[in-house]
Design an enzyme around this catalytic site. Sequence first.
Site, short mmCIF file in Angstrom:
data_model
loop_
_atom_site.label_atom_id
_atom_site.label_comp_id
_atom_site.label_asym_id
_atom_site.label_seq_id
_atom_site.Cartn_x
_atom_site.Cartn_y
_atom_site.Cartn_z
N TYR A 158 80.55 65.94 11.91
CA TYR A 158 80.07 67.16 12.58
C TYR A 158 78.59 67.03 12.97
O TYR A 158 78.21 67.31 14.12
CB TYR A 158 80.30 68.35 11.64
CG TYR A 158 79.97 69.69 12.25
CD1 TYR A 158 80.83 70.31 13.15
CD2 TYR A 158 78.78 70.36 11.92
CE1 TYR A 158 80.53 71.55 13.70
CE2 TYR A 158 78.47 71.59 12.46
CZ TYR A 158 79.35 72.19 13.35
OH TYR A 158 79.03 73.40 13.91
N LYS A 162 76.99 67.08 16.74
CA LYS A 162 76.05 68.12 17.17
C LYS A 162 74.70 67.53 17.55
O LYS A 162 73.99 68.07 18.41
CB LYS A 162 75.91 69.18 16.07
CG LYS A 162 77.20 69.98 15.84
CD LYS A 162 77.58 70.78 17.08
CE LYS A 162 78.87 71.53 16.93
NZ LYS A 162 79.19 72.35 18.12
P1 NDP Z 1 85.69 78.82 15.41
O1 NDP Z 1 86.45 77.76 14.71
O2 NDP Z 1 85.89 80.25 15.03
O3 NDP Z 1 85.94 78.73 17.00
C1 NDP Z 1 86.00 77.50 17.68
C2 NDP Z 1 86.96 77.67 18.83
O4 NDP Z 1 87.10 76.41 19.54
C3 NDP Z 1 88.37 78.03 18.33
O5 NDP Z 1 88.92 79.00 19.18
C4 NDP Z 1 89.10 76.70 18.45
O6 NDP Z 1 90.50 76.79 18.51
C5 NDP Z 1 88.49 76.17 19.73
N1 NDP Z 1 88.80 74.78 19.92
C6 NDP Z 1 88.86 73.80 18.97
N2 NDP Z 1 89.23 72.63 19.53
C7 NDP Z 1 89.42 72.88 20.86
C8 NDP Z 1 89.82 72.09 21.95
N3 NDP Z 1 90.08 70.78 21.81
N4 NDP Z 1 89.92 72.66 23.18
C9 NDP Z 1 89.64 73.97 23.34
N5 NDP Z 1 89.26 74.78 22.33
C10 NDP Z 1 89.16 74.24 21.10
O7 NDP Z 1 84.18 78.41 15.29
P2 NDP Z 1 82.82 79.22 15.55
O8 NDP Z 1 83.05 80.38 16.41
O9 NDP Z 1 82.17 79.38 14.24
O10 NDP Z 1 81.98 78.10 16.33
C11 NDP Z 1 81.79 78.11 17.73
C12 NDP Z 1 80.78 77.01 18.07
O11 NDP Z 1 79.54 77.29 17.42
C13 NDP Z 1 81.21 75.63 17.61
O12 NDP Z 1 80.83 74.66 18.56
C14 NDP Z 1 80.44 75.45 16.31
O13 NDP Z 1 80.23 74.09 16.00
C15 NDP Z 1 79.14 76.17 16.64
N6 NDP Z 1 78.43 76.61 15.45
C16 NDP Z 1 78.94 77.56 14.60
C17 NDP Z 1 78.24 77.96 13.48
C18 NDP Z 1 78.74 79.00 12.53
O14 NDP Z 1 78.05 79.22 11.51
N7 NDP Z 1 79.84 79.67 12.76
C19 NDP Z 1 76.94 77.35 13.17
C20 NDP Z 1 76.50 76.35 14.10
C21 NDP Z 1 77.21 76.01 15.20
P3 NDP Z 1 91.32 76.91 17.12
O15 NDP Z 1 91.38 78.38 16.87
O16 NDP Z 1 92.63 76.27 17.37
O17 NDP Z 1 90.55 76.18 16.07
#
Ligand code: NDP
Length: 251
Positions: A158, A162
């Site tokens: 991860y 990032k």
């Molecule tokens: P979630 O897991 O809630 O949401 C991620 C979304 O991306 C999900 O809907 C997931 O689908 C979708 N996804 C995963 N793989 C794919 C793919 N191959 N194609 C299309 N969609 C896909 O995570 P967050 O909302 O927490 O995170 C959102 C972003 O923010 C991410 O990039 C994360 O790394 C970043 N982030 C989050 C933090 C946090 O504390 N929450 C902190 C730092 C960064 P599915 O539901 O199937 O998994």
Amino acid sequence: MNDPLDFTDKVVLVTGSSRGIGAEMIKAFGARNAKCVVNYIVDPAGENKKGAEAVAKELKEPLVIECNVTDPPQVEAMMKQIQDRHGGLDVLINNAGIINDRTIKKTSLAEFEAVVRVNLGGTFNVTKAASQILRQNGRVINLSSVSGQMGFFGQANYSSSKAGIIGLTKVSARELARQNITVNAIAPGFIDIGMSKDLPPEIAQNFIKLVPLGRMGDVREIVNAALFLASPMASYITGHVLNVNGGVYMG
Ligand code: NDP
């Protein structure tokens, strides 16, 4: 006076917007009159489709597109749908991401590559395809993480993905500048939603102790950063990494 946070006539795509941060982002753009594109990846139980449709219910004339960001033909098909419906794209938010923590000793190469493929490879695929339809003055916003800046224990895959997104953001900013498109990253800290929400309480508490502001972030604080970077207020900011992390990393 024009409201810089009014996105009337702007077409906005947020990848992975069926839940979590992405869902809140696309709803915020919708509430500010954008033409919204919700993206989800198909799952066997159909949960993501349901999630995307629930998000779409809160939007006016949304486009809901199933697309796996790791698959270039699907990504190109998504861009074609956006082009056919709206004639172009104004704001792309590369938000889709996954996490799969384990120490390096226990992580296989396949597990390492799987996370990098979605987080970094997906951001590359979508940026590449979107660059064909992004309009002048467009915006690209990539979701990095404090993990990519600090390198957290158990997050080799991860953190690497990032950190890679930060490099990709800077390259994209240089290359897309000729179309007057800005490209920036948001590096969230520990946010009370999505992949951080269900951490064991002791791990959460230990992390919060490191945060000068002494708390987890609220998803609205990430959404606000995206609204700002997408707005005309950020027109001279490109190649930047905006930390939204309560001060846990200040580099
Ligand atoms: P979630 O897991 O809630 O949401 C991620 C979304 O991306 C999900 O809907 C997931 O689908 C979708 N996804 C995963 N793989 C794919 C793919 N191959 N194609 C299309 N969609 C896909 O995570 P967050 O909302 O927490 O995170 C959102 C972003 O923010 C991410 O990039 C994360 O790394 C970043 N982030 C989050 C933090 C946090 O504390 N929450 C902190 C730092 C960064 P599915 O539901 O199937 O998994």
